[in-house]
Design an enzyme around this catalytic site. Structure first.
Site, PDB file in Angstrom:
ATOM      1  N   HIS A   1      -2.408   7.404   7.123  1.00  0.00           N
ATOM      2  CA  HIS A   1      -1.427   8.284   6.461  1.00  0.00           C
ATOM      3  C   HIS A   1      -2.084   9.585   6.005  1.00  0.00           C
ATOM      4  CE1 HIS A   1       2.404   6.211   6.122  1.00  0.00           C
ATOM      5  NE2 HIS A   1       1.848   5.110   5.657  1.00  0.00           N
TER       6      HIS A   1
ATOM      7  N   GLN B   1       2.999  10.002   1.212  1.00  0.00           N
ATOM      8  CA  GLN B   1       4.291   9.303   1.231  1.00  0.00           C
ATOM      9  C   GLN B   1       5.147   9.644   0.015  1.00  0.00           C
ATOM     10  OE1 GLN B   1       2.394   5.252   2.118  1.00  0.00           O
ATOM     11  NE2 GLN B   1       4.399   5.105   3.083  1.00  0.00           N
TER      12      GLN B   1
ATOM     13  N   CYS C   1       6.090  -0.219   7.001  1.00  0.00           N
ATOM     14  CA  CYS C   1       5.667   0.927   6.190  1.00  0.00           C
ATOM     15  C   CYS C   1       6.838   1.345   5.320  1.00  0.00           C
ATOM     16  CB  CYS C   1       5.257   2.074   7.122  1.00  0.00           C
ATOM     17  SG  CYS C   1       4.798   3.575   6.271  1.00  0.00           S
ATOM     18  N   LEU C   2       6.556   1.671   4.057  1.00  0.00           N
ATOM     19  CA  LEU C   2       7.631   2.087   3.156  1.00  0.00           C
ATOM     20  C   LEU C   2       8.309   3.366   3.634  1.00  0.00           C
ATOM     21  CD1 LEU C   2       5.987   1.312  -0.321  1.00  0.00           C
ATOM     22  CD2 LEU C   2       7.738  -0.019   0.894  1.00  0.00           C
TER      23      LEU C   2
ATOM     24  N   HIS D   1      -4.212   1.351   7.891  1.00  0.00           N
ATOM     25  CA  HIS D   1      -2.857   1.920   7.873  1.00  0.00           C
ATOM     26  C   HIS D   1      -2.754   3.062   6.851  1.00  0.00           C
ATOM     27  CE1 HIS D   1       1.733   1.268   7.739  1.00  0.00           C
ATOM     28  NE2 HIS D   1       1.491   2.086   6.719  1.00  0.00           N
ATOM     29  N   GLU D   2      -3.273   2.808   5.646  1.00  0.00           N
ATOM     30  CA  GLU D   2      -3.137   3.814   4.580  1.00  0.00           C
ATOM     31  C   GLU D   2      -4.017   5.040   4.842  1.00  0.00           C
ATOM     32  OE1 GLU D   2      -0.699   3.524   2.699  1.00  0.00           O
ATOM     33  OE2 GLU D   2      -0.310   1.403   3.065  1.00  0.00           O
TER      34      GLU D   2
ATOM     35  N   GLY E   1       0.831  -1.192   0.000  1.00  0.00           N
ATOM     36  CA  GLY E   1       0.000   0.000   0.000  1.00  0.00           C
ATOM     37  C   GLY E   1       0.868   1.245   0.000  1.00  0.00           C
TER      38      GLY E   1
HETATM   39 NI    NI Z   1       2.677   3.222   5.533  1.00  0.00          NI
END
Ligand code: NI
Length: 171
Positions: A138, A51, A92-93, A134-135, A46
């Site tokens: 963000h 991000q 998480c990226l 999670h997304e 995701g």
């Molecule tokens: Ni993330």
């Protein structure tokens, strides 16, 4: 399409609230294409627009990136309902090389708009529910690290924990 630079923890933009998308412009379409390419390249499941440095309420998800990509694009997503509970390791990226134990709902029902600005509903359990929550976090400037129980683990530490848990199950 182009790869975008993934912002990392400590970057102010990750703590800001993203704005609603009012209309789909060529720039938005390009952003979504770039987000998908960036997510697949980074082997994430995701990615949210903040991000990649864009404060817009857009999320891309693919919890089953097999041979055929199966992306979900969510514009202005909104959680309608959650239920149950799951506790598991999450990464998480924007927090590279780390993971931590996070409790999330086991089910989530989300309303969003597709690339034609048509409303749709998506329901998910387990990994998809975790990913949706999670997304969407963000988009409100929240990272999973705020919710971690215990320490953030390095990849090696995570591997050790998972192996220890596996051994315990086998005994
Ligand atoms: Ni993330």
């Amino acid at each position: 399409m182009a790869l975008r630079n993934i912002r990392e923890i400590g970057d102010d933009i990750l703590t800001k609230k993203a704005r609603e998308v009012k209309e789909i412009t060529p720039r938005i379409v390009e952003l979504i294409e770039d987000m998908l390419e960036t997510m697949y390249e980074a082997q994430g499941v995701g990615l949210a627009a903040p991000q990649v440095g864009v404060l817009k309420r857009i999320v891309v998800i693919d919890v089953d990136p097999g041979e055929e990509p199966n992306p979900i694009i969510l514009i202005n997503p909104e959680i309608l309902k959650v239920s149950g509970e799951q506790t598991g390791y999450e990464g998480c990226l924007s927090v590279p090389g780390k993971s931590g134990l996070v409790t999330r709902p086991n089910y989530a029902k989300v309303k969003a708009y597709n690339i034609n600005m048509e409303e749709f509903i998506i329901e998910g359990e387990e990994l998809l529910a975790r990913c949706l929550c999670h997304e969407i976090d963000h988009l409100d400037g929240h990272l999973y690290v705020e919710k971690v129980e215990g320490d953030l683990l390095s990849n090696e530490e995570l591997q050790e924990k998972l192996e220890a848990a596996q051994e315990e199950m086998e005994q």
